[in-house]
Design an enzyme around this catalytic site. Structure first.
Site, mmCIF file in Angstrom:
data_model
loop_
_atom_site.group_PDB
_atom_site.id
_atom_site.type_symbol
_atom_site.label_atom_id
_atom_site.label_comp_id
_atom_site.label_asym_id
_atom_site.label_seq_id
_atom_site.Cartn_x
_atom_site.Cartn_y
_atom_site.Cartn_z
ATOM 1 N N GLU A 199 -1.676 17.365 -8.333
ATOM 2 C CA GLU A 199 -1.398 15.958 -8.662
ATOM 3 C C GLU A 199 -0.545 15.296 -7.585
ATOM 4 O OE1 GLU A 199 -3.048 14.566 -10.797
ATOM 5 O OE2 GLU A 199 -3.314 15.747 -12.623
ATOM 6 N N ALA A 200 0.396 16.037 -7.032
ATOM 7 C CA ALA A 200 1.237 15.477 -5.969
ATOM 8 C C ALA A 200 0.424 15.214 -4.708
ATOM 9 C CB ALA A 200 2.399 16.419 -5.671
#
Length: 294
Positions: A199-200
């Site tokens: 997600e990052a």
């Protein structure tokens, strides 16, 4: 001439028999136990560089490839302060975590999500994570890779699961080489790892949340959770935009949970790291000076 033909045939046979999953996969290693903000930023950049399709970009934002581009997978090794390691296997075209590997009794132990075990990609995961057939052992993940499935095993929503470098570091030691661990322990580690890695990489906003809270644990805010659930529609909206204007308003959430209406690419561009693959052409750059860094 005959010898040359034999060599060519042997090379072609090797290429045909060699599993596609093994083609040119470079392992990206992140030393969680000795992490700094700069090292984490470099780690994210490495994922971007290896995952993106170098030929695809919309408004300056790199895009992931379709399913045909090789290598199809990425390996990400996370190392804790005791030098214990867990290697995540990610699909290159969407950064989904398919499974992971650790070392158990001197052998490579592979773990594959239930929803992947029921597909033709199961063998790819096994042979990519643990290439040596004489030195590998499997331990099933008896649940799917979706957030609802992970949250169910943890026993609470991910809004109540803390993220942070120290949390990630300690989670590795609870899994690596351990004979028996609970599904709750495993799912909690995976929830943290998926958000701090995949997600990052998808969202600069989530990467920046990790960096802002680097030396302390934190709960993902409403914007983080909403971005995680909206990556596909955000990617499509940016892809289909006309000279920076979205074809229809995009309703998202701010950090405090209030409504955030996005009308233009430059409203959300600073928050996006990678776009999910969308078929068809898009504007590679903004036709103005709105993006001076491009």
């Amino acid at each position: 001439m005959k010898m040359m033909v034999v060599v060519v045939v042997m090379m072609l046979s090797w290429l045909i028999l060699k599993p596609p999953s093994t083609w040119a996969i470079n392992t990206i290693t992140f030393d969680v136990g000795n992490a700094t903000i700069n090292k984490y930023a470099t780690f994210m950049k490495s994922i971007h560089n290896q995952a993106k399709d170098p030929t695809l970009k919309c408004y300056g934002i790199p895009m992931l490839p379709n399913t045909n581009l090789t290598p199809k997978y990425l390996l990400v090794t996370l190392q804790d302060s005791s030098l214990k390691t867990i290697t995540l296997m990610l699909k290159r075209n969407n950064l989904y975590v398919m499974g992971y590997a650790d070392t158990y009794n001197g052998k490579c132990r592979y773990h594959i999500f239930k929803d992947i075990s029921n597909t033709t990609e199961r063998n790819d995961v096994m042979t990519t994570l643990c290439p040596n057939p004489s030195s590998r052992v499997g331990k099933n993940i008896n649940y799917d890779s979706s957030y609802p499935a992970l949250e169910k095993k943890v026993g609470r929503p991910r809004s109540q699961v803390q993220l942070g470098i120290q949390i990630l570091n300690s989670g590795i030691g609870k899994i690596y080489g351990v004979d028996s661990f609970t599904e709750k322990t495993e799912a909690e580690f995976l929830l943290v790892a998926i958000q701090m890695v995949s997600e990052a990489a998808r969202f600069k906003y989530i990467e920046n949340q990790v960096k802002t809270n680097f030396n302390r644990a934190f709960y993902p805010n409403a914007k983080v959770l909403n971005l995680e659930e909206s990556w596909g529609k955000i990617s499509t909206a940016i892809h289909n935009a006309k000279n920076g204007a979205l074809t229809s308003p995009l309703e998202l959430k701010n950090a405090n949970g209030s409504k955030w209406i996005v009308l233009r690419v430059d409203d959300i561009e600073p928050d996006v790291g990678l776009l999910k693959y969308v078929n068809g052409t898009c504007q590679a750059t903004y036709q103005s000076a709105m993006f001076p860094h491009l």
